[in-house]
Design a protein around this motif. Structure first.
Motif, PDB file in Angstrom:
ATOM      1  N   UNK A 227       7.660  -7.770  -6.182  1.00 30.30           N
ATOM      2  CA  UNK A 227       7.945  -6.655  -5.261  1.00 30.30           C
ATOM      3  C   UNK A 227       6.656  -6.123  -4.638  1.00 30.30           C
ATOM      4  N   UNK A 228       5.672  -5.908  -5.465  1.00 28.21           N
ATOM      5  CA  UNK A 228       4.407  -5.396  -4.946  1.00 28.21           C
ATOM      6  C   UNK A 228       3.723  -6.443  -4.059  1.00 28.21           C
ATOM      7  N   UNK A 229       3.848  -7.691  -4.449  1.00 25.21           N
ATOM      8  CA  UNK A 229       3.190  -8.744  -3.670  1.00 25.21           C
ATOM      9  C   UNK A 229       3.712  -8.793  -2.243  1.00 25.21           C
ATOM     10  N   UNK A 230       5.032  -8.635  -2.080  1.00 29.85           N
ATOM     11  CA  UNK A 230       5.579  -8.827  -0.734  1.00 29.85           C
ATOM     12  C   UNK A 230       5.584  -7.554   0.112  1.00 29.85           C
ATOM     13  N   UNK A 231       5.348  -6.414  -0.484  1.00 25.47           N
ATOM     14  CA  UNK A 231       5.459  -5.178   0.301  1.00 25.47           C
ATOM     15  C   UNK A 231       4.426  -5.155   1.426  1.00 25.47           C
ATOM     16  N   UNK A 232       4.899  -5.110   2.677  1.00 27.39           N
ATOM     17  CA  UNK A 232       3.950  -5.119   3.788  1.00 27.39           C
ATOM     18  C   UNK A 232       3.165  -3.813   3.883  1.00 27.39           C
ATOM     19  N   UNK A 233       3.654  -2.785   3.211  1.00 24.85           N
ATOM     20  CA  UNK A 233       3.001  -1.479   3.275  1.00 24.85           C
ATOM     21  C   UNK A 233       2.115  -1.213   2.060  1.00 24.85           C
ATOM     22  N   UNK A 234       1.983  -2.231   1.208  1.00 22.95           N
ATOM     23  CA  UNK A 234       1.112  -2.125   0.034  1.00 22.95           C
ATOM     24  C   UNK A 234       1.491  -0.946  -0.859  1.00 22.95           C
ATOM     25  N   UNK A 235       2.776  -0.752  -1.048  1.00 22.90           N
ATOM     26  CA  UNK A 235       3.230   0.308  -1.953  1.00 22.90           C
ATOM     27  C   UNK A 235       3.233  -0.256  -3.380  1.00 22.90           C
ATOM     28  N   UNK A 236       2.620   0.452  -4.319  1.00 19.09           N
ATOM     29  CA  UNK A 236       2.507  -0.097  -5.688  1.00 19.09           C
ATOM     30  C   UNK A 236       3.821   0.032  -6.461  1.00 19.09           C
ATOM     31  N   UNK A 237       4.789  -0.793  -6.077  1.00 24.27           N
ATOM     32  CA  UNK A 237       6.112  -0.705  -6.699  1.00 24.27           C
ATOM     33  C   UNK A 237       6.068  -0.990  -8.189  1.00 24.27           C
ATOM     34  N   UNK A 238       5.086  -1.798  -8.599  1.00 27.34           N
ATOM     35  CA  UNK A 238       5.005  -2.132 -10.020  1.00 27.34           C
ATOM     36  C   UNK A 238       4.775  -0.890 -10.877  1.00 27.34           C
ATOM     37  N   UNK A 239       4.218   0.153 -10.286  1.00 31.28           N
ATOM     38  CA  UNK A 239       3.992   1.366 -11.077  1.00 31.28           C
ATOM     39  C   UNK A 239       5.294   2.080 -11.407  1.00 31.28           C
ATOM     40  N   UNK A 240       6.318   1.840 -10.595  1.00 27.91           N
ATOM     41  CA  UNK A 240       7.643   2.383 -10.925  1.00 27.91           C
ATOM     42  C   UNK A 240       8.284   1.530 -12.021  1.00 27.91           C
TER      43      UNK A 240
END
Ligand code: SF4
Ligand code: SF4
Ligand code: FES
Lengths: 145, 325
Positions: free
Chosen positions: B264-277
């Motif tokens: 999820x974090x890898x593909x986010x074009x906005x560089x949102x740190x989804x892994x932290x969720x």
């Protein structure tokens, strides 16, 4: 924070049909008072509470959300509330992690015979949320009048 | 690793598999794309396996499960966790896949090159522990460990959970990956600061749904976010509620099934740190219900599909919160 003294929070209480919903009824027939701004939504079991319902309640104007279900061990469907307990624990923890006031959410186990506990819980929760003031962090301005 | 392409050819020509799921040359050097290969010619022409093949192939096996015959797939250690989780959830039949485990030393990403100030990249070559990068401005060398994808910086395991054959050596779980450090740092902040942190991150979300679409754990045929009545189909221009709703629900519905593959974090074009969720849920689960790693085996129950009569009450959030305030 500018909290007007006459401001009353909107509380959404999700109540299990088999216990706390009946508990609420009992507190009514016993003429125990709890604030009118507590809006009860009846659900068939505490585990029916999709985390999305909690968020949706905040979106539509709730300032506090409380889930009431049968005491652990007493669920009408045997184990529903055990699952609900884990889900709500993780959900509340996540809300806290996102910086949303942790006192806006609560779970309480209330049986059909505990009319007094129901009223006391609601009074207490309303007081807590009143002290917090309006829900700003999980509000949806488009849903506000 | 040259052996991977060779293996793909061998599997197809040797009749071990009816098709091979691997990586296809992308538009640029840094974005090889998952691809299905049905013939040796196709493999010869388009198949790649290099330092930039970070994409996790497990999810594509759900669709391929309905195809006739056996699909051969290449899985890195973390990808194998995703596959095991999917098999556990009855989304994929084990006998319909032929798994080639590929040992992994960490995959590279374009972000790291940019961070290192390498621009105008044309191509690269792998030279041992380093990447030799050809750019518009000449050649430069960067150590592989400095060019990693963010998800590989805190790798949790080099163990390939299940496989039919291995390329390279089997590895172990990484004991001190440090993957919860950042979560712990956030937990120590005040609620106000956390709120500001997440608003800053989540308000950048453009609701492209890439994080949802790439996630192996997130594979419902119909998604609640596609419901026209959900009110959260589009990027809300004026309201932060949608962002919170989308991200809480996205992370919650994979809680205890998320293997922390980091896609999820890898593909986010906005560089949102989804892994932290995701990692917040994993950390909570570990602390409250006992250590649990999704996809690590075939039989333990995910924490949210399980309970103990003596579990803590949700008010624990207040207790723990109070301690750190
Ligand atoms: S939520 Fe992200 S890290 Fe977890 S399984 Fe899905 S893509 Fe992987
Ligand atoms: S990939 Fe990033 S921008 Fe796209 S929906 Fe997910 S968080 Fe938002
Ligand atoms: S029936 Fe009341 S909590 Fe399940």
């Amino acid at each position: 924070m500018s909290v007007k003294t006459d401001w009353k929070p909107t509380i959404v209480a999700f109540c299990c049909n088999w216990c706390s919903y009946a508990g609420a009824d009992l507190s009514g027939t016993n003429r125990l008072q709890y604030p009118a701004n507590v809006k009860i939504i009846r659900i068939p079991c505490s585990c029916r509470l999709n985390p999305m319902f909690v968020l949706r309640a905040f979106q539509r104007g709730a300032d506090g959300v409380i889930l009431c279900g049968c005491h652990p061990g007493d669920c009408h469907y045997t184990t529903g509330n055990y699952y609900a307990r884990r889900r709500m624990t993780l959900l509340f923890s996540m809300l806290d992690y996102l910086g949303i006031e942790r006192d806006r959410t609560r779970v309480e186990w209330v049986s059909a015979a505990e009319g007094a506990k129901f009223a006391a819980t609601m009074n207490e929760f309303v007081a807590t949320v009143t002290a917090l003031g309006e829900n700003r962090r999980l509000e949806d301005l488009r849903c506000k009048a | 690793m040259q052996g991977v392409k060779q293996k793909a050819l061998e599997l197809l020509t040797g009749g071990k598999a009816d098709r091979v799921l691997g990586w296809r040359r992308g538009e640029t050097f840094y974005d090889p794309t998952p691809g299905v290969f049905a013939s040796a010619e196709e493999v010869e022409r388009d198949f790649v396996f290099d330092a930039f093949c970070g994409a996790n192939l497990s999810k594509y096996l759900i669709a391929l499960d309905r195809a006739e015959g056996v699909t051969a797939v290449f899985l890195k250690p973390c990808d194998s966790y995703s596959l095991v989780q999917l098999i556990k959830e009855h989304r994929i039949h084990r006998e319909k896949v032929y798994i080639v485990g590929v040992a992994c030393e960490g995959m590279c990403g374009y972000d790291a090159l940019m961070k290192a100030g390498i621009e105008g990249v044309l191509s690269f070559e792998e030279e041992g522990d380093a990447l030799k990068v050809h750019t518009l401005y000449g050649d430069t060398v960067i150590a592989r460990k400095d060019a990693l994808l963010s998800k590989c910086e805190h790798c949790k395991s080099k163990r390939i959970v299940t496989y039919d054959e291995l390329l390279g050596e089997q590895g172990d779980e990484v004991a001190d990956s440090g993957r919860f450090d950042e979560v712990a740092r956030l937990e120590k902040m005040t609620p106000e600061d956390r709120f500001a942190f997440w608003q800053n991150e989540l308000s950048r979300c453009i609701r492209c749904n890439a994080c949802r679409n790439v996630c192996p754990a997130c594979s419902c045929e119909k998604c609640v976010f596609d419901n026209p009545d959900s009110g959260i189909r589009n990027k809300a221009a004026a309201d932060s509620f949608e962002e919170n709703m989308f991200h809480i629900i996205r992370a919650f519905h994979v809680a205890s099934r998320c293997t922390d593959c980091g896609e999820c974090t890898r593909v986010c074009p906005q560089r949102i740190p989804l892994h932290l969720l995701n990692r917040k849920f994993i950390k909570d689960i570990n602390e409250l219900y006992g250590e649990y790693q999704a996809g690590a085996d075939f039989d333990t129950r995910p924490a949210l599909l399980n309970f103990q009569t003596g579990d803590c009450e949700p008010s624990i959030v207040h207790v723990r919160g109070g301690e750190r305030a």
